[in-house]
Each structure stands twice: as structure tokens, then as C-alpha cells.
Enzyme design. Structure first.
Site, PDB file in Angstrom:
ATOM      1  N   GLY A   1       3.534 -64.362  -9.309  1.00  0.00           N
ATOM      2  CA  GLY A   1       4.702 -63.239  -9.080  1.00  0.00           C
ATOM      3  C   GLY A   1       4.676 -62.457  -7.735  1.00  0.00           C
ATOM      4  O   GLY A   1       5.608 -62.136  -7.330  1.00  0.00           O
TER       5      GLY A   1
ATOM      6  N   GLU B   1       7.010 -64.387  -5.868  1.00  0.00           N
ATOM      7  CA  GLU B   1       8.298 -64.202  -6.248  1.00  0.00           C
ATOM      8  C   GLU B   1       8.921 -62.844  -5.782  1.00  0.00           C
ATOM      9  O   GLU B   1       9.780 -62.977  -5.396  1.00  0.00           O
ATOM     10  CB  GLU B   1       8.255 -64.306  -7.707  1.00  0.00           C
ATOM     11  CG  GLU B   1       8.066 -65.771  -8.146  1.00  0.00           C
ATOM     12  CD  GLU B   1       7.797 -65.864  -9.803  1.00  0.00           C
ATOM     13  OE1 GLU B   1       6.891 -65.136 -10.299  1.00  0.00           O
ATOM     14  OE2 GLU B   1       8.433 -66.615 -10.377  1.00  0.00           O
TER      15      GLU B   1
ATOM     16  N   ALA C   1       1.312 -61.618 -11.095  1.00  0.00           N
ATOM     17  CA  ALA C   1       1.391 -61.003 -12.538  1.00  0.00           C
ATOM     18  C   ALA C   1      -0.063 -60.618 -12.918  1.00  0.00           C
ATOM     19  O   ALA C   1      -0.861 -61.497 -12.555  1.00  0.00           O
ATOM     20  CB  ALA C   1       2.442 -61.685 -13.467  1.00  0.00           C
TER      21      ALA C   1
ATOM     22  N   GLU D   1       0.966 -70.990 -11.313  1.00  0.00           N
ATOM     23  CA  GLU D   1       1.116 -70.699 -12.703  1.00  0.00           C
ATOM     24  C   GLU D   1       0.801 -71.839 -13.477  1.00  0.00           C
ATOM     25  O   GLU D   1       0.313 -71.532 -14.763  1.00  0.00           O
ATOM     26  CB  GLU D   1       2.557 -70.271 -13.034  1.00  0.00           C
ATOM     27  CG  GLU D   1       3.079 -68.820 -12.811  1.00  0.00           C
ATOM     28  CD  GLU D   1       3.539 -68.609 -11.257  1.00  0.00           C
ATOM     29  OE1 GLU D   1       3.281 -69.622 -10.462  1.00  0.00           O
ATOM     30  OE2 GLU D   1       4.031 -67.669 -10.876  1.00  0.00           O
TER      31      GLU D   1
HETATM   32  C1  HXC Z   1      -5.299 -60.162 -12.822  1.00  0.00           C
HETATM   33  C2  HXC Z   1      -6.433 -60.606 -11.016  1.00  0.00           C
HETATM   34  C3  HXC Z   1      -5.485 -61.505 -10.566  1.00  0.00           C
HETATM   35  C4  HXC Z   1      -4.332 -61.508 -11.383  1.00  0.00           C
HETATM   36  C5  HXC Z   1      -6.926 -61.670  -9.337  1.00  0.00           C
HETATM   37  N1  HXC Z   1      -7.465 -60.831 -10.153  1.00  0.00           N
HETATM   38  N2  HXC Z   1      -5.798 -62.054  -9.582  1.00  0.00           N
HETATM   39  N3  HXC Z   1      -6.434 -59.789 -12.244  1.00  0.00           N
HETATM   40  N4  HXC Z   1      -4.284 -61.044 -12.376  1.00  0.00           N
HETATM   41  N5  HXC Z   1      -3.227 -62.311 -11.162  1.00  0.00           N
HETATM   42  C6  HXC Z   1      -8.743 -59.984 -10.319  1.00  0.00           C
HETATM   43  C7  HXC Z   1      -9.996 -60.989 -10.655  1.00  0.00           C
HETATM   44  O1  HXC Z   1      -9.984 -61.136 -11.992  1.00  0.00           O
HETATM   45  C8  HXC Z   1     -10.971 -60.147  -9.911  1.00  0.00           C
HETATM   46  O2  HXC Z   1     -11.273 -59.007 -10.850  1.00  0.00           O
HETATM   47  C9  HXC Z   1     -10.523 -59.507  -8.692  1.00  0.00           C
HETATM   48  O3  HXC Z   1      -9.069 -59.537  -8.938  1.00  0.00           O
HETATM   49  C10 HXC Z   1     -10.693 -60.457  -7.420  1.00  0.00           C
HETATM   50  O4  HXC Z   1     -10.436 -61.677  -7.870  1.00  0.00           O
HETATM   51  P1  HXC Z   1     -11.487 -62.872  -7.484  1.00  0.00           P
HETATM   52  O5  HXC Z   1     -10.855 -64.033  -8.182  1.00  0.00           O
HETATM   53  O6  HXC Z   1     -12.672 -62.658  -7.664  1.00  0.00           O
HETATM   54  O7  HXC Z   1     -11.051 -63.107  -6.028  1.00  0.00           O
HETATM   55  P2  HXC Z   1     -11.229 -64.434  -5.146  1.00  0.00           P
HETATM   56  O8  HXC Z   1     -12.500 -65.457  -5.607  1.00  0.00           O
HETATM   57  O9  HXC Z   1     -11.433 -64.174  -3.691  1.00  0.00           O
HETATM   58  O10 HXC Z   1      -9.955 -65.531  -5.413  1.00  0.00           O
HETATM   59  C11 HXC Z   1      -8.863 -64.856  -5.031  1.00  0.00           C
HETATM   60  C12 HXC Z   1      -7.592 -65.565  -5.904  1.00  0.00           C
HETATM   61  C13 HXC Z   1      -7.940 -65.712  -7.352  1.00  0.00           C
HETATM   62  C14 HXC Z   1      -7.532 -67.117  -5.273  1.00  0.00           C
HETATM   63  C15 HXC Z   1      -6.293 -64.900  -5.562  1.00  0.00           C
HETATM   64  O11 HXC Z   1      -8.089 -64.226  -7.652  1.00  0.00           O
HETATM   65  C16 HXC Z   1      -6.870 -66.105  -8.230  1.00  0.00           C
HETATM   66  O12 HXC Z   1      -6.605 -67.279  -8.410  1.00  0.00           O
HETATM   67  N6  HXC Z   1      -6.026 -65.255  -8.740  1.00  0.00           N
HETATM   68  C17 HXC Z   1      -5.022 -65.589  -9.650  1.00  0.00           C
HETATM   69  C18 HXC Z   1      -3.803 -66.481  -9.218  1.00  0.00           C
HETATM   70  C19 HXC Z   1      -2.898 -66.745  -9.968  1.00  0.00           C
HETATM   71  O13 HXC Z   1      -2.902 -67.398 -10.805  1.00  0.00           O
HETATM   72  N7  HXC Z   1      -1.711 -65.832 -10.066  1.00  0.00           N
HETATM   73  C20 HXC Z   1      -0.470 -66.235 -10.880  1.00  0.00           C
HETATM   74  C21 HXC Z   1      -0.481 -65.297 -12.138  1.00  0.00           C
HETATM   75  S1  HXC Z   1       0.642 -65.639 -13.071  1.00  0.00           S
HETATM   76  P3  HXC Z   1     -12.970 -58.757 -11.441  1.00  0.00           P
HETATM   77  O14 HXC Z   1     -12.672 -57.777 -12.236  1.00  0.00           O
HETATM   78  O15 HXC Z   1     -13.352 -60.150 -12.009  1.00  0.00           O
HETATM   79  O16 HXC Z   1     -13.667 -58.184  -9.994  1.00  0.00           O
HETATM   80  C22 HXC Z   1       2.233 -65.054 -12.489  1.00  0.00           C
HETATM   81  C23 HXC Z   1       3.413 -65.269 -13.400  1.00  0.00           C
HETATM   82  C24 HXC Z   1       4.644 -64.684 -12.967  1.00  0.00           C
HETATM   83  O17 HXC Z   1       2.295 -64.480 -11.417  1.00  0.00           O
HETATM   84  C25 HXC Z   1       5.601 -64.834 -13.802  1.00  0.00           C
HETATM   85  C26 HXC Z   1       6.685 -63.908 -13.516  1.00  0.00           C
HETATM   86  C27 HXC Z   1       6.345 -62.672 -12.939  1.00  0.00           C
END
Ligand code: HXC
Length: 258
Positions: free
Chosen positions: A109, A112, A65, A132
Site C-alpha cells: 500500500g 500504491e 497496509a 502482497e
Molecule cells: C504492520 C508492520 C508492517 C506492516 C512493518 N511493520 N511493516 N506492521 N504492517 N505492513 C512493523 C513490524 O511488525 C515491526 O514491528 C516494525 O514495523 C519494524 O519492522 P521490521 O520487520 O522489524 O523491520 P525490518 O527488519 O527492517 O524489515 C523492514 C521490512 C519488513 C522489509 C519493510 O517490515 C516488511 O517486510 N514489512 C511488511 C511489508 C509488506 O508485506 N507490505 C505489504 C503489506 S500488504 P514490531 O512490533 O515487531 O517491532 C499491503 C496490501 C495493500 O500493503 C492492499 C491495499 C492497500
């Protein structure tokens, strides 16, 4: 219909939806989920489409998400908007078969949504996780429930409590994905698989999907009963007659309802 966060195309009888927010690794913002729902509605309504493939990019199916979008929400926002339930569930209510073709990250997400599809084909670069917990929340679109049913308690619990990611090989070993293909071939292979399904009898395909889904939601006794009733129903279709006649006559079936 012009979309900003997804690409939509048809390949013969297959509807292909590609998540397309490359700068955010396909983070699932509200606008994207809204567009995804509309695209799924359109494919459901299109008689020419027999199966759907949902994919992302080589780097990410979806990294979850949109964290930046949801970060500031209050409890009241989340509760009153029924945050996540609305819209997201459309993937799991599609009646036509839908395959998730996952390359790269399927996190939070993203994992999911992939699990809401009927099955997951993984590219060899795929990574699945429920991170998460690392950002102070828990899965909210089925991660604790579907993942546990797919891979068992121990693995699901470890993933939800630590955020550890699974690679494609581990995901295949534990039954999260049906099989692995080279990343570069993934979409073509998924479309080929979807096309094979689209070539079967559509009502019978839908019955098979309903019957397998029932296994996740009911007791064995009721599931077996439900299966048997649907099995009986297939005998009311002309496609069952055609399929079995074709077998006896050593020819390919020509299903009418596809
Ligand atoms: C918003 C995101 C994002 C996310 C990545 N980006 N994931 N933006 N929401 N979930 C954005 C980053 O901010 C960054 O933007 C760009 O995408 C590239 O990401 P990087 O982190 O620079 O890439 P990298 O170093 O290759 O790392 C990849 C990654 C990491 C390991 C996937 O991005 C990451 O950990 N993302 C979050 C994963 C996460 O926690 N997902 C769960 C979310 S909670 P900028 O602008 O800085 O370039 C969830 C809850 C669901 O999903 C609940 C119900 C649906």
C-alpha cells in the site's frame, strides 16, 4: 487539528504531510488513512496552499497496509467495508498537485499511495515493491494497475508475482520515479519543486494535471481532444495573458491566480 499518525505543516505555499508511525514503519492503518484524508481536505480548502508534498521517514515512506490490523478480516468485512477503497482514494482525487517524496521502503500500500500522487521523487535509499503475494494476497489499491502502466507488464508482473523490490536507480530507469536525489536532501528538494509549481497559475496547473491524468484513462484521440480543449481554456485566463506578455517583455510573470 491534532493528528496521531501524521505530521502536518506548511512551508510557504506548500503543504507538507509526513507519515509518522515510526515503530510500524508507517504501516497504513485505518486511523492514519483517515487522518491523511482530513489533512488533504484541509490543504485542498486552503487558498494559501498551491501544492502538497507527502513523505515518510528516512527508513520508510510506508511499509504497506497495516498487516496486523487487516489480518483477521473476513471476506464479508472486506467486502462490506469496501476495504481499502474508502479513504485511500482521497490521495488520487486531490486536485492540487501532490508529490510523493519517497525515502526507504515504499511497499504494498505504500508503493500504491506513492503512485496515487502526481509524481514520485525518490531518495537514493528508496525501495519499491508489491510484496502482497508473500503474505498470501494481492495489491488492492492500484498496484497491479498503476504499476503496470508506469513500468510495463514484464516488470510489474515480476514484482507482483515474486514480491521483488526495485531500488531507486531501477525505479528511475523504468519511469516509476521522476528523479533521484540524495536521501538527506529529499524533503527540501520536494518542497522546492512543489513551491515552483505553486508559483505557477493555479488553474492552469490544475488543467495540466487533468490533461496528463487523462492519458492513463482514455484513447489517444480523446486524450488529444481533451488536451486541446483545456489548452483553449487557458486563453480565457488572465494568467495566460500575463505569462505571454511577461515573456515578450523579458520579465518574470506575476500570476494573479496562484
Ligand atoms: C504492520 C508492520 C508492517 C506492516 C512493518 N511493520 N511493516 N506492521 N504492517 N505492513 C512493523 C513490524 O511488525 C515491526 O514491528 C516494525 O514495523 C519494524 O519492522 P521490521 O520487520 O522489524 O523491520 P525490518 O527488519 O527492517 O524489515 C523492514 C521490512 C519488513 C522489509 C519493510 O517490515 C516488511 O517486510 N514489512 C511488511 C511489508 C509488506 O508485506 N507490505 C505489504 C503489506 S500488504 P514490531 O512490533 O515487531 O517491532 C499491503 C496490501 C495493500 O500493503 C492492499 C491495499 C492497500
Amino acid at each position: 487539528m491534532p493528528y496521531e499518525n501524521i505530521l502536518v505543516e506548511t512551508r510557504g505555499r506548500v503543504g507538507l504531510i509526513t507519515l509518522n508511525r515510526p515503530k510500524a514503519l508507517n504501516a497504513l492503518c485505518v486511523a492514519l488513512i483517515d487522518e491523511l484524508g482530513k489533512a488533504l481536505d484541509a490543504f485542498e480548502a486552503d487558498d494559501e496552499i498551491g501544492a502538497i508534498v507527502l513523505t515518510g521517514s528516512e527508513k520508510a515512506f510506508a511499509a504497506g497496509a497495516d498487516i496486523k490490523e487487516m489480518a483477521g478480516k473476513s471476506y464479508m468485512d472486506a467486502y462490506l467495508q469496501d476495504f481499502i477503497t474508502k479513504g485511500w482514494q482521497r490521495v488520487s482525487t486531490v486536485r492540487k498537485p501532490i508529490i510523493a517524496a519517497v525515502n526507504g521502503y515504499a511497499l504494498g500500500g505504500g508503493c500504491e499511495v506513492a503512485m496515487m500522487c502526481d509524481f514520485i521523487l525518490a531518495g537514493d535509499t528508496a525501495k519499491f515493491g508489491q510484496p502482497e503475494i508473500t503474505i498470501g494476497t494481492i495489491p488492492g489499491a492500484g498496484g497491479t494497475q498503476r504499476l503496470t502502466r508506469f513500468v510495463g507488464k514484464s516488470k510489474a508482473m515480476e514484482m507482483c508475482l515474486t514480491g521483488r523490490q526495485m531500488d531507486a536507480a531501477e525505479a528511475e530507469r523504468c519511469g516509476l520515479v521522476s528523479r533521484i536525489v540524495p536521501a538527506a536532501d529529499l524533503v527540501d528538494e520536494a518542497v522546492k519543486t512543489a513551491d515552483r509549481i505553486a508559483g505557477m497559475s493555479r488553474p492552469v496547473v490544475m488543467m495540466a494535471k487533468e490533461a496528463v491524468d487523462a492519458a492513463f484513462d482514455t484513447t489517444l484521440t480523446h486524450g488529444l481532444m481533451f488536451e486541446r480543449r483545456l489548452f483553449h481554456s487557458t486563453f480565457a485566463t488572465e494568467d495566460q495573458k500575463e505569462g505571454m506578455s511577461a515573456f515578450a517583455e523579458k520579465r518574470q510573470p506575476n500570476f494573479k491566480n496562484r
